[in-house]
Design an enzyme around this catalytic site. Structure first.
Site, PDB file in Angstrom:
ATOM      1  N   LYS A   1       0.832  -1.228   0.000  1.00  0.00           N
ATOM      2  CA  LYS A   1       0.000   0.000   0.000  1.00  0.00           C
ATOM      3  C   LYS A   1       0.856   1.263   0.000  1.00  0.00           C
ATOM      4  O   LYS A   1       0.773   2.102   0.916  1.00  0.00           O
ATOM      5  CB  LYS A   1      -0.967   0.015   1.178  1.00  0.00           C
ATOM      6  CG  LYS A   1      -1.986  -1.121   1.153  1.00  0.00           C
ATOM      7  CD  LYS A   1      -3.042  -0.934   2.236  1.00  0.00           C
ATOM      8  CE  LYS A   1      -4.055  -2.051   2.291  1.00  0.00           C
ATOM      9  NZ  LYS A   1      -3.554  -3.327   2.801  1.00  0.00           N
TER      10      LYS A   1
HETATM   11  O1  S5P Z   1      -9.758  -2.879   1.820  1.00  0.00           O
HETATM   12  C1  S5P Z   1      -8.929  -3.701   2.177  1.00  0.00           C
HETATM   13  C2  S5P Z   1      -7.729  -3.870   1.479  1.00  0.00           C
HETATM   14  C3  S5P Z   1      -6.826  -4.832   1.887  1.00  0.00           C
HETATM   15  S1  S5P Z   1      -5.438  -5.093   0.925  1.00  0.00           S
HETATM   16  N1  S5P Z   1      -9.148  -4.501   3.244  1.00  0.00           N
HETATM   17  C4  S5P Z   1      -8.262  -5.428   3.677  1.00  0.00           C
HETATM   18  O2  S5P Z   1      -8.553  -6.130   4.650  1.00  0.00           O
HETATM   19  N2  S5P Z   1      -7.058  -5.590   3.004  1.00  0.00           N
HETATM   20  C5  S5P Z   1      -6.070  -6.596   3.441  1.00  0.00           C
HETATM   21  O3  S5P Z   1      -6.670  -7.871   3.343  1.00  0.00           O
HETATM   22  C6  S5P Z   1      -5.562  -6.452   4.868  1.00  0.00           C
HETATM   23  O4  S5P Z   1      -4.377  -5.695   4.898  1.00  0.00           O
HETATM   24  C7  S5P Z   1      -5.325  -7.884   5.282  1.00  0.00           C
HETATM   25  O5  S5P Z   1      -4.018  -8.274   4.898  1.00  0.00           O
HETATM   26  C8  S5P Z   1      -6.308  -8.692   4.458  1.00  0.00           C
HETATM   27  C9  S5P Z   1      -7.583  -9.094   5.191  1.00  0.00           C
HETATM   28  O6  S5P Z   1      -7.320 -10.152   6.051  1.00  0.00           O
HETATM   29  P1  S5P Z   1      -8.504 -10.983   6.776  1.00  0.00           P
HETATM   30  O7  S5P Z   1      -7.788 -11.839   7.756  1.00  0.00           O
HETATM   31  O8  S5P Z   1      -9.397  -9.961   7.449  1.00  0.00           O
HETATM   32  O9  S5P Z   1      -9.201 -11.748   5.707  1.00  0.00           O
END
Ligand code: S5P
Length: 260
Positions: free
Chosen positions: A94
């Site tokens: 990012k």
């Molecule tokens: O809008 C976003 C963009 C990203 S890249 N929302 C997110 O959650 N992410 C990323 O996706 C965040 O940095 C994390 O690495 C992942 C979500 O992880 P989870 O465990 O909640 O599925």
């Protein structure tokens, strides 16, 4: 937004970016649109999971700076696994600064991200310079860039106008920008890849305002091309069988979309 019913391999023909072409073709060949967000803090565990789940994935997303025990040889070990199982390495860095700074952050420091990550992402808040800086380092290595167009977190400041302006910026760099981090397809143009993080089989939130969608909602209703799951898989009892469930749900949804 009308969601594209073209197949991934058909869409590969529209891409100006070789990396985008490669990802569309990889998904079709391997029959998976599942990405894993490997938010893991120890290198041996990261490698173990990448090797175990690699056959199910089109993409492995890392946060290299959360590792407690990063060593400079780790990225090459990840690359070996990416080659072995044929998935893309996406460093979720990012970037969000002026062009000169992001170029230094991308190429240098201890992580040398440009040397190993097939794709990285950036916020468009700083304007075109952030893309120009990354492109100067990334184009010569045939890398790809994903722009954040929409976020999953509650209360985020990316409104519809921001998303549209992000699309306009992407269009100016369509040989390098491959698509968007987004909750909904940003354009009907078939060459853009829509990557959707925050995917979980059971829709829920976390205590920090993370808002999940199911694979079906992401692909069928919102036009996502790649579903990226994290804790939904990593916190399950059997991560391999859970990853397979996500893979099936994502792929079935894609096939249903193609029939429309
Ligand atoms: O809008 C976003 C963009 C990203 S890249 N929302 C997110 O959650 N992410 C990323 O996706 C965040 O940095 C994390 O690495 C992942 C979500 O992880 P989870 O465990 O909640 O599925």
């Amino acid at each position: 937004m009308i969601v594209s019913s073209h197949s991934y391999s058909e869409r590969a023909h529209y891409c100006l970016s070789p990396m985008a072409q490669n990802i569309f073709q990889l998904m079709e060949d391997k029959q998976t649109n599942l990405g894993l967000t490997a938010d893991i803090t120890h290198a041996d565990q990261l490698l173990e999971i990448a090797d175990l789940l690699g056959p199910e994935l089109c993409l492995l997303k890392t946060h290299i700076d959360i590792l407690e025990d990063f060593t400079p040889d780790l990225p090459q070990q990840l690359r070996k696994l990416a080659l072995k199982h044929r998935f893309i390495l996406f460093e979720d860095r990012k970037f969000a600064d002026i062009g000169n700074t992001v170029k230094l952050q991308y190429e240098g420091g201890i992580y040398r991200i440009a040397d190993w990550a097939d794709v990285v992402n950036a916020h468009t808040l700083p304007g075109p310079g952030v893309i120009q800086g990354l492109a100067e380092a990334g184009r010569k290595k045939n890398r790809g860039l994903i722009l954040l167009a929409e976020m999953s977190s509650k209360g985020n400041l990316m409104n519809a106008e921001y998303t549209q302006q992000t699309l306009q910026l992407a269009e100016q760099f369509a040989d390098f920008v491959i698509g968007f981090i987004t909750q909904h397809a940003v354009s009907t143009d078939p060459h853009w890849l829509n990557f959707t993080p925050a995917v979980k089989l059971d829709e829920s939130n976390d205590k920090f305002g993370q808002q999940y969608v199911t694979p079906q909602t992401a692909v069928l209703e919102n036009g996502s091309d790649i579903i990226i799951a994290g804790r939904g898989i990593l916190q399950s009892d059997n991560i391999l069988s859970t990853a397979r469930l996500y893979r099936e749900a994502g792929w079935e949804s894609y096939l249903r979309r193609c029939e429309r």
